[in-house]
Enzyme design. Structure first.
Site, PDB file in Angstrom:
ATOM      1  N   LYS A  11      53.628  32.660  47.523  1.00  0.00           N
ATOM      2  CA  LYS A  11      54.102  31.539  48.131  1.00  0.00           C
ATOM      3  C   LYS A  11      55.721  31.813  48.284  1.00  0.00           C
ATOM      4  CE  LYS A  11      50.423  27.917  48.109  1.00  0.00           C
ATOM      5  NZ  LYS A  11      50.395  26.608  48.024  1.00  0.00           N
ATOM      6  N   TYR A  51      46.533  26.306  57.262  1.00  0.00           N
ATOM      7  CA  TYR A  51      46.232  24.829  56.572  1.00  0.00           C
ATOM      8  C   TYR A  51      45.822  23.919  57.425  1.00  0.00           C
ATOM      9  CZ  TYR A  51      48.553  26.414  51.932  1.00  0.00           C
ATOM     10  OH  TYR A  51      48.526  26.989  50.847  1.00  0.00           O
ATOM     11  N   PHE A  59      51.526  15.493  53.674  1.00  0.00           N
ATOM     12  CA  PHE A  59      52.471  16.685  52.987  1.00  0.00           C
ATOM     13  C   PHE A  59      52.216  17.732  54.288  1.00  0.00           C
ATOM     14  CE2 PHE A  59      48.327  16.635  50.833  1.00  0.00           C
ATOM     15  CZ  PHE A  59      47.997  18.111  51.036  1.00  0.00           C
ATOM     16  N   ARG A  87      41.070  31.065  40.618  1.00  0.00           N
ATOM     17  CA  ARG A  87      41.722  29.610  40.419  1.00  0.00           C
ATOM     18  C   ARG A  87      42.305  29.218  39.107  1.00  0.00           C
ATOM     19  NH1 ARG A  87      42.468  26.715  45.166  1.00  0.00           N
ATOM     20  NH2 ARG A  87      42.694  24.851  43.827  1.00  0.00           N
ATOM     21  N   THR A  93      46.823  22.600  41.014  1.00  0.00           N
ATOM     22  CA  THR A  93      47.581  22.392  41.993  1.00  0.00           C
ATOM     23  C   THR A  93      48.809  21.756  41.714  1.00  0.00           C
ATOM     24  OG1 THR A  93      45.492  22.032  43.499  1.00  0.00           O
ATOM     25  CG2 THR A  93      47.670  21.486  44.382  1.00  0.00           C
ATOM     26  N   ARG A 104      50.844  28.747  37.656  1.00  0.00           N
ATOM     27  CA  ARG A 104      51.384  27.328  38.214  1.00  0.00           C
ATOM     28  C   ARG A 104      52.078  26.523  37.000  1.00  0.00           C
ATOM     29  NH1 ARG A 104      47.022  25.527  42.600  1.00  0.00           N
ATOM     30  NH2 ARG A 104      47.964  26.330  44.398  1.00  0.00           N
ATOM     31  N   ASN A 114      54.357  25.578  44.807  1.00  0.00           N
ATOM     32  CA  ASN A 114      53.341  25.773  43.553  1.00  0.00           C
ATOM     33  C   ASN A 114      52.917  27.367  43.538  1.00  0.00           C
ATOM     34  OD1 ASN A 114      51.757  25.744  45.528  1.00  0.00           O
ATOM     35  ND2 ASN A 114      50.236  23.875  44.546  1.00  0.00           N
ATOM     36  N   HIS A 117      48.440  30.500  46.384  1.00  0.00           N
ATOM     37  CA  HIS A 117      47.274  30.094  47.086  1.00  0.00           C
ATOM     38  C   HIS A 117      46.195  30.902  46.644  1.00  0.00           C
ATOM     39  CE1 HIS A 117      44.307  28.689  50.080  1.00  0.00           C
ATOM     40  NE2 HIS A 117      44.045  29.998  50.172  1.00  0.00           N
ATOM     41  N   GLU A 128      39.762  33.305  55.251  1.00  0.00           N
ATOM     42  CA  GLU A 128      40.984  33.645  54.977  1.00  0.00           C
ATOM     43  C   GLU A 128      41.418  35.079  55.055  1.00  0.00           C
ATOM     44  OE1 GLU A 128      41.771  29.421  52.651  1.00  0.00           O
ATOM     45  OE2 GLU A 128      41.785  31.239  51.459  1.00  0.00           O
TER      46      GLU A 128
END
Ligand code: YYY
Ligand code: MG
Length: 140
Positions: A11, A51, A59, A87, A93, A104, A114, A117, A128
């Site tokens: 990100k 998203y 948010f 993950r 998150t 993270r 963060n 993704h 995706e």
């Protein structure tokens, strides 16, 4: 466990701070192979569609603006149980809840910014990956 592919985004908060290499190193150390990778500038429309599942959340606007604030690196990662493994390497998150050593925990600035993704299930991974890559771009 089967060989699997998952979709990842490094990100804006991470690309901005030149953390791409350090994050890719975490993937590779966990046994995830980068089978496709490109740096892109997301459009607002792309961020909103990507998203879309969060469109009713408070948010959402901030999240989409953040995702287009700097270029991102989109990738496809391959490995045994790649979706769950990614993950795990990403961490929770909210970086305050992320286990030590996770991406993270080490790099994320806040729950919104963060650093990464990662797809959360085989169905979302397939959608995706196809949203950002053609089959010819995936080199296993
Ligand atoms: O899959 P993951 O990224 O770990 O979290 P999601 O619950 O899917 O939320 C997507 C994205 O939205 C999250 O990475 C940051 C942002 N977000 C937020 O800004 N504030 C929250 N309370 C929850 C999520
Ligand atoms: Mg998610």
């Amino acid at each position: 466990m089967a060989l699997e592919r998952t979709f990842s985004i490094i990100k804006p908060d991470a690309t901005k701070r030149n953390l791409t290499g350090k994050i890719v190193a975490k993937f590779e150390e966990a046994g995830l192979r980068v089978v496709a990778s490109k740096r892109i500038q997301m459009t607002l429309a792309q961020a909103q569609e990507f998203y879309g599942v969060h469109s009713e959340r408070p948010f959402f606007g901030e999240l989409c603006e953040f995702m287009i604030s700097e270029p991102v690196v989109v990738q496809v990662l391959e490995g045994e149980g790649a979706i769950a493994k990614n993950r795990e390497v990403m961490g929770a998150t909210n970086p305050a809840d992320a286990a030590p050593g996770t991406i993270r925990a080490e790099f994320a600035e806040s729950v919104g910014e963060n650093s990464v993704h990662g797809s959360d299930a085989p169905e979302t991974a397939a959608v995706e990956i196809a949203y950002f890559f053609s089959g010819l771009e995936l080199v296993g």
